[in-house]
Design an enzyme around this catalytic site. Structure first.
Site, PDB file in Angstrom:
ATOM      1  N   ASP A   1      -4.459  -7.840  -4.806  1.00 33.98           N
ATOM      2  CA  ASP A   1      -3.484  -7.649  -5.876  1.00 33.98           C
ATOM      3  C   ASP A   1      -4.012  -8.275  -7.171  1.00 33.98           C
ATOM      4  OD1 ASP A   1      -0.151  -7.026  -5.817  1.00 33.98           O
ATOM      5  OD2 ASP A   1      -0.954  -8.124  -7.543  1.00 33.98           O
ATOM      6  N   ILE A   2      -3.789  -7.598  -8.263  1.00 37.27           N
ATOM      7  CA  ILE A   2      -4.287  -8.048  -9.559  1.00 37.27           C
ATOM      8  C   ILE A   2      -3.523  -9.278 -10.070  1.00 37.27           C
ATOM      9  CG2 ILE A   2      -2.814  -6.675 -11.111  1.00 37.27           C
ATOM     10  CD1 ILE A   2      -5.419  -5.757 -12.506  1.00 37.27           C
TER      11      ILE A   2
ATOM     12  N   HIS B   1       3.271   0.867  -0.608  1.00 35.55           N
ATOM     13  CA  HIS B   1       2.250  -0.168  -0.414  1.00 35.55           C
ATOM     14  C   HIS B   1       2.865  -1.339   0.314  1.00 35.55           C
ATOM     15  CE1 HIS B   1       4.125  -0.489  -4.384  1.00 35.55           C
ATOM     16  NE2 HIS B   1       4.047  -1.805  -4.249  1.00 35.55           N
TER      17      HIS B   1
ATOM     18  N   ASN C   1       8.344  -3.365  -0.975  1.00 38.52           N
ATOM     19  CA  ASN C   1       9.429  -3.235  -1.939  1.00 38.52           C
ATOM     20  C   ASN C   1       9.760  -1.757  -2.093  1.00 38.52           C
ATOM     21  OD1 ASN C   1       9.425  -6.031  -2.446  1.00 38.52           O
ATOM     22  ND2 ASN C   1       7.790  -5.821  -3.960  1.00 38.52           N
TER      23      ASN C   1
ATOM     24  N   HIS D   1       2.463  -5.315   0.757  1.00 35.81           N
ATOM     25  CA  HIS D   1       1.867  -6.579   0.321  1.00 35.81           C
ATOM     26  C   HIS D   1       1.569  -7.417   1.558  1.00 35.81           C
ATOM     27  CE1 HIS D   1       3.325  -6.362  -3.997  1.00 35.81           C
ATOM     28  NE2 HIS D   1       4.157  -5.508  -3.441  1.00 35.81           N
TER      29      HIS D   1
ATOM     30  N   GLY E   1      12.446  -3.922  -6.147  1.00 36.07           N
ATOM     31  CA  GLY E   1      11.353  -4.440  -6.968  1.00 36.07           C
ATOM     32  C   GLY E   1      10.096  -3.594  -6.938  1.00 36.07           C
ATOM     33  N   GLN E   2      10.212  -2.325  -6.522  1.00 37.95           N
ATOM     34  CA  GLN E   2       9.032  -1.468  -6.484  1.00 37.95           C
ATOM     35  C   GLN E   2       8.657  -1.021  -7.891  1.00 37.95           C
ATOM     36  OE1 GLN E   2       9.454   2.037  -4.010  1.00 37.95           O
ATOM     37  NE2 GLN E   2       7.310   2.654  -4.317  1.00 37.95           N
TER      38      GLN E   2
HETATM   39  P1  AMP Z   1       5.472  -3.614  -6.310  1.00 36.46           P
HETATM   40  O1  AMP Z   1       6.082  -4.442  -7.404  1.00 36.46           O
HETATM   41  O2  AMP Z   1       5.969  -3.953  -4.936  1.00 36.46           O
HETATM   42  O3  AMP Z   1       5.554  -2.133  -6.607  1.00 36.46           O
HETATM   43  O4  AMP Z   1       3.950  -4.021  -6.256  1.00 36.46           O
HETATM   44  C1  AMP Z   1       2.988  -3.487  -7.098  1.00 36.46           C
HETATM   45  C2  AMP Z   1       1.847  -4.447  -7.080  1.00 36.46           C
HETATM   46  O5  AMP Z   1       0.704  -3.811  -7.580  1.00 36.46           O
HETATM   47  C3  AMP Z   1       2.060  -5.699  -7.953  1.00 36.46           C
HETATM   48  O6  AMP Z   1       1.976  -6.866  -7.136  1.00 36.46           O
HETATM   49  C4  AMP Z   1       0.937  -5.630  -8.974  1.00 36.46           C
HETATM   50  O7  AMP Z   1       0.408  -6.889  -9.302  1.00 36.46           O
HETATM   51  C5  AMP Z   1      -0.070  -4.750  -8.249  1.00 36.46           C
HETATM   52  N1  AMP Z   1      -0.996  -4.027  -9.111  1.00 36.46           N
HETATM   53  C6  AMP Z   1      -0.677  -3.270 -10.202  1.00 36.46           C
HETATM   54  N2  AMP Z   1      -1.784  -2.715 -10.713  1.00 36.46           N
HETATM   55  C7  AMP Z   1      -2.832  -3.142  -9.937  1.00 36.46           C
HETATM   56  C8  AMP Z   1      -4.237  -2.921  -9.960  1.00 36.46           C
HETATM   57  N3  AMP Z   1      -4.811  -2.148 -10.885  1.00 36.46           N
HETATM   58  N4  AMP Z   1      -4.992  -3.532  -9.015  1.00 36.46           N
HETATM   59  C9  AMP Z   1      -4.422  -4.326  -8.077  1.00 36.46           C
HETATM   60  N5  AMP Z   1      -3.104  -4.552  -7.993  1.00 36.46           N
HETATM   61  C10 AMP Z   1      -2.319  -3.979  -8.917  1.00 36.46           C
END
Ligand code: AMP
Ligand code: ZN
Length: 114
Positions: free
Chosen positions: A30-31, A100, A87, A102, A93-94
């Site tokens: 995760d970024i 995906h 999420n 986590h 919180g999606q």
């Molecule tokens: P959610 O809020 O459950 O939809 O999770 C989306 C997740 O994607 C968040 O934790 C972000 O930090 C992660 N995210 C968004 N863009 C990227 C990216 N380019 N590379 C890795 N993680 C990302």
């Protein structure tokens, strides 16, 4: 899906820090990590959210959990424990419309979540 962020990551059009890949799923860090270990596991098939799991694609979810168990052992956090989070939707919180999971580990994770 052409304009989906995670589909672009899976296709390699956007860079990612890959953890694992097989024919069904792709895992990458995760970024914005929320724990010492925080990566995402995504099906290669575009499934928008948990609301779109059905009899045809539900085996992918089971596969994801199996992959996480394998990675937990390989990366060394299986014994201390970990959390798998999905999420779903606005209140869940999606923020990315490609399902995906986590995977969080490396610290004592609080409960209940925020
Ligand atoms: P959610 O809020 O459950 O939809 O999770 C989306 C997740 O994607 C968040 O934790 C972000 O930090 C992660 N995210 C968004 N863009 C990227 C990216 N380019 N590379 C890795 N993680 C990302
Ligand atoms: Zn997608």
């Amino acid at each position: 899906m052409s304009d989906c962020l995670f589909c672009k990551i899976i296709r390699g059009e956007i860079p990612s820090n890959k953890v694992y890949e097989d024919e069904l799923c792709y895992a990458f860090y995760d970024i914005e990590p929320q724990a010492p270990v925080h990566f995402l596991v995504v099906p290669k098939e575009h499934i928008a959210s948990a609301l779109e799991i059905n009899d045809e694609n539900s085996h992918i979810v089971g596969h994801v959990f199996k992959v996480v168990e394998k990675l937990a052992n390989e990366l060394g956090f299986a014994q201390d424990g970990y959390r798998i989070v999905n999420n779903c939707g606005k209140d869940g919180g999606q923020t990315v419309g490609h399902i995906h999971f986590h995977v969080l580990a490396g610290r004592n994770l609080g409960w209940p979540p925020g």
